[in-house]
Design a protein around this motif. Structure first.
Motif, PDB file in Angstrom:
ATOM      1  N   SER A 116      24.342 -77.815  60.600  1.00 13.05           N
ATOM      2  CA  SER A 116      23.337 -77.847  59.648  1.00 13.05           C
ATOM      3  C   SER A 116      23.740 -76.960  58.419  1.00 13.05           C
ATOM      4  CB  SER A 116      21.992 -77.342  60.060  1.00 13.05           C
ATOM      5  OG  SER A 116      20.867 -77.076  59.182  1.00 13.05           O
ATOM      6  N   LEU A 117      23.281 -77.615  57.120  1.00 10.08           N
ATOM      7  CA  LEU A 117      23.370 -76.960  55.883  1.00 10.08           C
ATOM      8  C   LEU A 117      22.385 -76.213  55.531  1.00 10.08           C
ATOM      9  CD1 LEU A 117      25.567 -79.657  53.904  1.00 10.08           C
ATOM     10  CD2 LEU A 117      26.370 -77.792  55.122  1.00 10.08           C
ATOM     11  N   GLY A 118      21.111 -76.242  56.246  1.00 12.65           N
ATOM     12  CA  GLY A 118      19.884 -75.597  55.961  1.00 12.65           C
ATOM     13  C   GLY A 118      19.346 -74.802  56.947  1.00 12.65           C
ATOM     14  N   TRP A 119      18.233 -75.097  57.512  1.00 12.35           N
ATOM     15  CA  TRP A 119      17.543 -74.310  58.647  1.00 12.35           C
ATOM     16  C   TRP A 119      18.490 -74.395  59.743  1.00 12.35           C
ATOM     17  CZ3 TRP A 119      13.251 -71.200  59.098  1.00 12.35           C
ATOM     18  CH2 TRP A 119      12.763 -70.802  60.556  1.00 12.35           C
ATOM     19  N   GLN A 120      18.789 -72.974  60.302  1.00 13.40           N
ATOM     20  CA  GLN A 120      19.820 -72.841  61.489  1.00 13.40           C
ATOM     21  C   GLN A 120      19.096 -72.425  62.674  1.00 13.40           C
ATOM     22  OE1 GLN A 120      22.637 -73.866  61.169  1.00 13.40           O
ATOM     23  NE2 GLN A 120      23.538 -73.630  58.996  1.00 13.40           N
ATOM     24  N   ASP A 121      19.449 -72.617  63.877  1.00 16.10           N
ATOM     25  CA  ASP A 121      18.964 -72.321  65.228  1.00 16.10           C
ATOM     26  C   ASP A 121      18.622 -70.934  65.072  1.00 16.10           C
ATOM     27  OD1 ASP A 121      18.842 -74.993  65.778  1.00 16.10           O
ATOM     28  OD2 ASP A 121      20.526 -74.759  67.182  1.00 16.10           O
ATOM     29  N   TRP A 122      19.464 -70.021  64.365  1.00 13.71           N
ATOM     30  CA  TRP A 122      19.069 -68.442  64.404  1.00 13.71           C
ATOM     31  C   TRP A 122      18.345 -68.099  63.242  1.00 13.71           C
ATOM     32  CZ3 TRP A 122      24.286 -70.524  63.483  1.00 13.71           C
ATOM     33  CH2 TRP A 122      24.663 -70.617  62.364  1.00 13.71           C
ATOM     34  N   SER A 123      17.622 -68.938  62.431  1.00 15.92           N
ATOM     35  CA  SER A 123      17.043 -68.557  61.058  1.00 15.92           C
ATOM     36  C   SER A 123      15.864 -67.807  61.424  1.00 15.92           C
ATOM     37  CB  SER A 123      16.749 -69.889  60.424  1.00 15.92           C
ATOM     38  OG  SER A 123      17.567 -70.603  59.820  1.00 15.92           O
ATOM     39  N   GLN A 124      15.036 -68.160  62.736  1.00 15.21           N
ATOM     40  CA  GLN A 124      14.018 -67.447  63.027  1.00 15.21           C
ATOM     41  C   GLN A 124      14.192 -65.963  63.477  1.00 15.21           C
ATOM     42  OE1 GLN A 124      10.733 -67.890  62.603  1.00 15.21           O
ATOM     43  NE2 GLN A 124      10.015 -65.995  63.661  1.00 15.21           N
ATOM     44  N   ARG A 125      15.277 -65.813  64.140  1.00 12.58           N
ATOM     45  CA  ARG A 125      15.740 -64.347  64.410  1.00 12.58           C
ATOM     46  C   ARG A 125      16.256 -63.595  63.166  1.00 12.58           C
ATOM     47  NH1 ARG A 125      14.539 -66.697  68.090  1.00 12.58           N
ATOM     48  NH2 ARG A 125      12.660 -65.879  67.433  1.00 12.58           N
ATOM     49  N   VAL A 126      16.841 -64.057  62.314  1.00 14.25           N
ATOM     50  CA  VAL A 126      17.177 -63.510  61.060  1.00 14.25           C
ATOM     51  C   VAL A 126      15.996 -62.969  60.492  1.00 14.25           C
ATOM     52  CG1 VAL A 126      18.660 -63.685  59.012  1.00 14.25           C
ATOM     53  CG2 VAL A 126      19.591 -64.675  60.979  1.00 14.25           C
ATOM     54  N   LYS A 127      15.029 -63.917  60.289  1.00 18.18           N
ATOM     55  CA  LYS A 127      13.762 -63.581  59.723  1.00 18.18           C
ATOM     56  C   LYS A 127      13.477 -62.294  60.198  1.00 18.18           C
ATOM     57  CE  LYS A 127       8.940 -65.342  59.143  1.00 18.18           C
ATOM     58  NZ  LYS A 127       8.194 -66.307  59.141  1.00 18.18           N
ATOM     59  N   GLU A 128      13.278 -62.130  61.670  1.00 17.82           N
ATOM     60  CA  GLU A 128      12.624 -61.208  62.139  1.00 17.82           C
ATOM     61  C   GLU A 128      13.470 -59.874  61.938  1.00 17.82           C
ATOM     62  OE1 GLU A 128      12.848 -62.146  66.206  1.00 17.82           O
ATOM     63  OE2 GLU A 128      11.306 -63.762  66.010  1.00 17.82           O
ATOM     64  N   GLU A 129      14.700 -59.886  61.908  1.00 17.12           N
ATOM     65  CA  GLU A 129      15.646 -58.754  61.649  1.00 17.12           C
ATOM     66  C   GLU A 129      15.400 -58.282  59.789  1.00 17.12           C
ATOM     67  OE1 GLU A 129      19.784 -59.755  62.405  1.00 17.12           O
ATOM     68  OE2 GLU A 129      19.092 -60.153  64.551  1.00 17.12           O
ATOM     69  N   CYS A 130      15.102 -59.339  58.926  1.00 20.01           N
ATOM     70  CA  CYS A 130      14.979 -58.745  57.583  1.00 20.01           C
ATOM     71  C   CYS A 130      13.778 -58.219  57.407  1.00 20.01           C
ATOM     72  CB  CYS A 130      15.118 -60.186  56.858  1.00 20.01           C
ATOM     73  SG  CYS A 130      16.950 -60.830  56.557  1.00 20.01           S
ATOM     74  N   LEU A 131      12.512 -58.873  58.190  1.00 19.32           N
ATOM     75  CA  LEU A 131      11.065 -58.303  57.976  1.00 19.32           C
ATOM     76  C   LEU A 131      11.205 -56.747  58.757  1.00 19.32           C
ATOM     77  CD1 LEU A 131       8.977 -61.272  58.354  1.00 19.32           C
ATOM     78  CD2 LEU A 131       9.867 -60.268  56.361  1.00 19.32           C
ATOM     79  N   ALA A 132      11.986 -56.577  59.890  1.00 16.13           N
ATOM     80  CA  ALA A 132      11.800 -55.352  60.395  1.00 16.13           C
ATOM     81  C   ALA A 132      12.633 -54.212  59.364  1.00 16.13           C
ATOM     82  CB  ALA A 132      12.743 -55.443  61.639  1.00 16.13           C
ATOM     83  N   ALA A 133      13.626 -54.806  58.501  1.00 12.19           N
ATOM     84  CA  ALA A 133      14.112 -53.925  57.533  1.00 12.19           C
ATOM     85  C   ALA A 133      13.225 -53.623  56.531  1.00 12.19           C
ATOM     86  CB  ALA A 133      15.447 -54.488  56.846  1.00 12.19           C
ATOM     87  N   ARG A 134      12.344 -54.303  56.310  1.00 11.03           N
ATOM     88  CA  ARG A 134      11.440 -54.187  55.188  1.00 11.03           C
ATOM     89  C   ARG A 134      10.288 -53.109  55.865  1.00 11.03           C
ATOM     90  NH1 ARG A 134       7.429 -59.148  53.895  1.00 11.03           N
ATOM     91  NH2 ARG A 134       6.630 -58.380  55.863  1.00 11.03           N
ATOM     92  N   ASP A 135       9.876 -53.516  57.139  1.00 11.81           N
ATOM     93  CA  ASP A 135       8.543 -52.651  57.719  1.00 11.81           C
ATOM     94  C   ASP A 135       8.770 -51.850  58.559  1.00 11.81           C
ATOM     95  OD1 ASP A 135       7.151 -54.653  55.953  1.00 11.81           O
ATOM     96  OD2 ASP A 135       6.817 -56.171  57.600  1.00 11.81           O
ATOM     97  N   GLN A 136      10.078 -51.711  59.195  1.00 10.09           N
ATOM     98  CA  GLN A 136      10.303 -50.547  60.206  1.00 10.09           C
ATOM     99  C   GLN A 136      11.782 -50.067  59.910  1.00 10.09           C
ATOM    100  OE1 GLN A 136       8.977 -53.750  61.962  1.00 10.09           O
ATOM    101  NE2 GLN A 136       7.135 -53.079  61.526  1.00 10.09           N
ATOM    102  N   ALA A 137      12.678 -50.582  60.619  1.00 11.99           N
ATOM    103  CA  ALA A 137      13.863 -50.086  60.679  1.00 11.99           C
ATOM    104  C   ALA A 137      14.926 -50.965  61.350  1.00 11.99           C
ATOM    105  CB  ALA A 137      14.070 -48.596  60.953  1.00 11.99           C
ATOM    106  N   VAL A 138      16.066 -51.103  60.851  1.00 10.96           N
ATOM    107  CA  VAL A 138      17.146 -51.827  61.569  1.00 10.96           C
ATOM    108  C   VAL A 138      18.399 -50.871  61.511  1.00 10.96           C
ATOM    109  CG1 VAL A 138      16.177 -54.117  61.037  1.00 10.96           C
ATOM    110  CG2 VAL A 138      17.900 -53.132  59.537  1.00 10.96           C
ATOM    111  N   LEU A 139      19.155 -51.193  62.631  1.00  8.33           N
ATOM    112  CA  LEU A 139      20.406 -50.937  62.917  1.00  8.33           C
ATOM    113  C   LEU A 139      21.554 -51.741  62.673  1.00  8.33           C
ATOM    114  CD1 LEU A 139      21.876 -47.838  63.422  1.00  8.33           C
ATOM    115  CD2 LEU A 139      21.839 -48.510  65.935  1.00  8.33           C
TER     116      LEU A 139
END
Length: 823
Positions: free
Chosen positions: A463-486
């Motif tokens: 795919s050149l667009g939405w990927q099968d991992w996109s939802q997981r990446v979204k969750e990681e980015c929002l966790a960086a904004r709202d909580q914390a990521v390592l």
């Protein structure tokens, strides 16, 4: 000193290897006025790989600079015959690409946009037009075609002889049947070449020995990773009425290509898994040799030939050919100075693109060997990107079996290497896998790209667009904004520079001031003589005479060589590669301070530990260098810890962080967040042809400090243009796009303002925190790229042939003031 066989006692430059790359460099050295350069060839010119190449000459490449070099090759082939009187067989039949899927059709539409930006004529064709141009091909499953009329084909033997004739006419010397035995050095620097016919004194040597380069270089402690693979093609008998102007044909999804060849069809393919050749070494007798044709191995590819070209069923096959071609582990050539040996240059590993690379690479290497730098940016092809472990012959033999398929298969973001995996592992490798990490390979490293504990299997959907991992990446980015990521970034390069003159060595190549207080982290670029960016790093002063550089893992070797090559030999300092000595864990997000503070008695408040500061602190039971930075644009810390303490520190951060919503994140999330912040990526958004002022990084340059590389150029640029340089890197956002449906910004998409071409996308993707399609772009305006001009709006981005309204600004779209990461 007397040389046998009329070899000169000395030469301004010696080239080892008489394939088209070596001969082209000799020709271009002569064109630059270098008299008496010498080329030595073990057998006859072009007798290795060059002679049996298909000779297809394409022009569109992954970057603007590489495309310009390929365009130069095409121009050169049109002029050589007139200049030398030697026929080259060059003709501009064009190249026709076919798409068999939606994703390939979109890639071809994007290539059409890119071609127009690069001033290369191209056409998108429907089925009827394809059938008219290429009546022998089955188009029943074809979506569309893409034609580049100015692409061509050439006779490799003839064009090599033309280059040789042109070089000799200008005073260069070629010695066939002359074997290079070894490169001679004094104090590590090149002083000559010993051959079986005598010694030639020289301070500049180019190794362009094709598939022989790996072993010859390794004997000198130099890394040139490549290996030969078997490459197959067939040649039909003469086909009545076959047009001599028939375009070359490429069907990437079926891994095949074909071209007209003296009234016949040459049809070749690059199988998904190839065969390594000469694992134990190339026979000394090899010269214009063919390899046995393995019919069983090639049968699946041949079946596609006959299905795609039904007329082959009634045609005779004149030749079943098999010859060796060398491929590199990442599919890109190795060119430029060898970091291990001053005076030695490399041009090898053309990945079956030697003919179309020949003019541009020859021009580049001649400039490098005379002027000290290339005429165009070639960062992705630098010889200095190779790492010492890649001299390993078994590694290269294993990778080449896949490399031949990677060369010609369908590419998309996230496509993964499968061979020679698991070589370099961070200390937390197994623990990251247990946490659900999906790993990609980068120069041998296993790198966590995203985390999915419920489905830890790498997706195969293209795919050149939405990927099968996109939802997981979204969750990681929002966790960086709202909580914390390592994020584990332990594979990043860590270079310790120490000694009384360490600060002088760093100040020489850096735009920023390095003579700062102990406990200060400095963001800076290493610069070249044109003011261009050679590295993008952070440097922390950890003691009065000690500095720690953190750089991207592809630059680990390159950056060391760059510092050493610009240092005064009398300076007292040493440079130690500390990459494996330290882990690098980075924690980001509003809860990151609270997590670390719970593990430390040191004061981590903003007042005591401000952004950009560096401290050695207690963290759990370890001593850690903590640096207040975040490539995600959040409150964050980079934690550099001795490798043996990394597991302990990770355990404690995860344990304490659980109550704060901490989760693991990977490189995909880091990439998405850095785009929202407008943080430049070296190799995509910035490179050797871009100055800090042109890329919005002028804040990292201190023109008032003592002389440094590129200072005068930058001072002139600042005085002439101020902040409004004609070229400028900016942030861009599409007005109407969704994460699911796109359209997606990736790379090279043209940008228009009021219908006029003004730039292109350098990198792009979906921003999960700003919920928009965003990217970075390079814009051009002779009068200067000003804020007022940007604020006028009316920008559009062309994506796969369609125009999309865009908003452009100098600053980032997420937290443009930087308040969050400085809080």
């Amino acid at each position: 000193m007397t040389s046998l066989n009329n070899l000169p006692e000395s030469a301004p430059a010696v080239i080892i290897g008489g394939g088209i790359i070596g001969v082209s460099t000799l020709y271009h050295l002569a064109k630059k006025g270098v008299e008496g350069a010498v080329l030595v060839e073990r057998k006859q010119l072009a007798s290795g790989t060059t002679w049996h190449a298909a000779g297809i000459v394409g022009q569109l490449r992954e970057s603007s600079a590489q495309t310009e070099l390929s365009k130069y090759t095409a121009r050169l082939f049109t002029e050589l015959e007139v200049e030398t009187g030697q026929a080259t067989g060059y003709k501009q039949n064009g190249t026709l690409h076919l798409a068999l899927s939606d994703i390939r059709a979109e890639q071809l539409r994007r290539n059409h946009d890119h071609a127009a930006r690069m001033k290369i004529e191209s056409q998108l064709l429907g089925i009827e037009e394809i059938n008219e141009i290429w009546p022998l091909v089955d188009t029943s499953d074809v979506h569309c075609g893409f034609l580049v009329p100015s692409n061509g084909q050439v006779n490799p033997l003839d064009v090599t002889q033309a280059l040789a004739k042109g070089a000799k006419a200008l005073g260069s010397k070629i010695y066939e049947h002359t074997r290079a035995i070894r490169i001679l050095t004094r104090n590590g620097k090149v002083i000559g070449v010993e051959t079986d016919k005598g010694v030639i004194a020289t301070e500049k040597v180019l190794l362009a020995a094709g598939m022989w380069s790996l072993r010859f270089a390794a004997e000198h402690g130099v890394t040139v990773p490549l290996h030969a693979a078997e490459h197959f093609y067939i040649l039909t008998e003469a086909i009545p009425d076959l047009p001599r102007t028939l375009p070359g044909l490429v069907v990437l999804e079926e891994r095949l290509y074909t071209k007209e060849d003296a009234g016949k069809l040459l049809i070749g393919g690059f199988e998904a898994r190839g065969k390594a050749w000469a694992r134990d070494g190339i026979p000394d007798s090899f010269e214009f040799d063919e390899l046995p044709f393995d019919m069983e191995h090639v049968e699946p590819v041949l079946e596609k030939f006959f299905t795609r070209f039904p007329a082959l069923e009634t045609m005779g096959i004149q030749t079943f050919f098999n010859g060796p071609e060398s491929f590199t582990p990442d599919g890109r050539p190795y060119i430029g100075p060898a970091p291990e040996m001053p005076g030695l240059f490399i041009a090898a590993g053309m990945n079956s693109n030697g003919i179309l690379n020949s003019g541009g690479v020859g021009l580049t290497m001649a400039a490098w060997m005379t002027d000290g730098q290339p005429p165009r940016a070639v960062a992705s092809m630098l010889a200095a990107r190779a790492h010492p472990f890649q001299k390993n012959k078994a590694y290269n033999a294993e990778r080449v079996t896949e490399g031949i398929g990677l060369h010609w298969g369908l590419h998309w973001p996230g496509r993964q290497i499968e061979t020679a995996r698991g070589i370099r592992r961070v200390p937390l490798h197994d623990r990251l896998l247990s946490a659900g990490a999906l790993m990609a390979e980068r120069i041998g490293w296993e790198v966590p790209m995203y985390f999915d504990p419920a489905n830890p299997v790498w997706p195969e959907r293209a795919s050149l667009g939405w990927q099968d991992w996109s939802q997981r990446v979204k969750e990681e980015c929002l966790a960086a904004r709202d909580q914390a990521v390592l994020i584990d970034q332990s594979m990043y390069g860590k270079l310790l520079v120490q000694g009384p003159d360490a600060v002088r060595a760093l100040n020489r190549v850096s735009g920023a001031e390095m003579d700062v207080a102990v406990g200060t982290s400095v963001y800076t670029q290493f610069l070249n003589g044109k003011g261009g960016i050679e590295a993008d790093v952070t440097v922390t002063r950890i003691a009065a005479e000690q500095f720690m550089i953190v750089t991207g893992h592809p630059s680990q070797i390159r950056d060391q060589a760059y510092i050493r090559s610009h240092a005064d030999p009398a300076w007292r300092f040493e440079l130690f590669d500390a990459t494996s000595a330290y882990g690098l864990l980075t924690i980001h997000g509003p809860k990151s301070r609270a997590i670390l503070q719970q593990m430390s008695a040191d004061d981590l408040s903003n007042e005591a530990f401000a952004f950009g500061a560096a401290r050695e602190i207690d963290l759990a039971f370890a001593r850690v260098w903590a640096i207040r930075r975040s490539f995600l644009g959040e409150l964050g810390y980079e934690l550099m810890v001795p490798s043996e303490f990394t597991v302990h520190l990770h355990e404690e951060i995860v344990r304490v962080g659980a109550a704060h919503g901490l989760r693991h994140a990977g490189m995909f999330a880091l990439g998405a967040c850095r785009l929202e912040k407008g943080f430049r990526h070296f190799g995509h958004d910035i490179g050797e042809e871009d100055t800090p002022f042109e890329t919005g990084l002028g804040f990292a340059v201190k023109l008032s400090k003592e002389d440094f590389v590129g200072r005068d150029v930058l001072a002139k640029q600042k005085a002439t243009h101020g902040a409004a340089t004609p070229h400028r890197t900016v942030s861009i956002m599409l007005e109407h796009a969704t994460a699911e449906a796109g359209p997606y910004l990736i790379h090279n998409e043209p940008i228009f303002k009021k219908g006029e071409l003004v730039g292109h996308i350098t990198s792009g993707g979906w921003g999960w925190r700003v919920e928009a399609m965003i990217g970075l772009a390079s814009l051009h305006r002779e009068a200067g790229v000003t804020k007022d001009w940007l604020d006028e709006g009316e920008f559009e981005v062309q994506i796969a042939g369609k125009m999309h309204a865009a908003r452009v600004q100098l600053g980032a779209f997420y937290d443009p003031s930087g308040t969050i990461m400085r809080g």
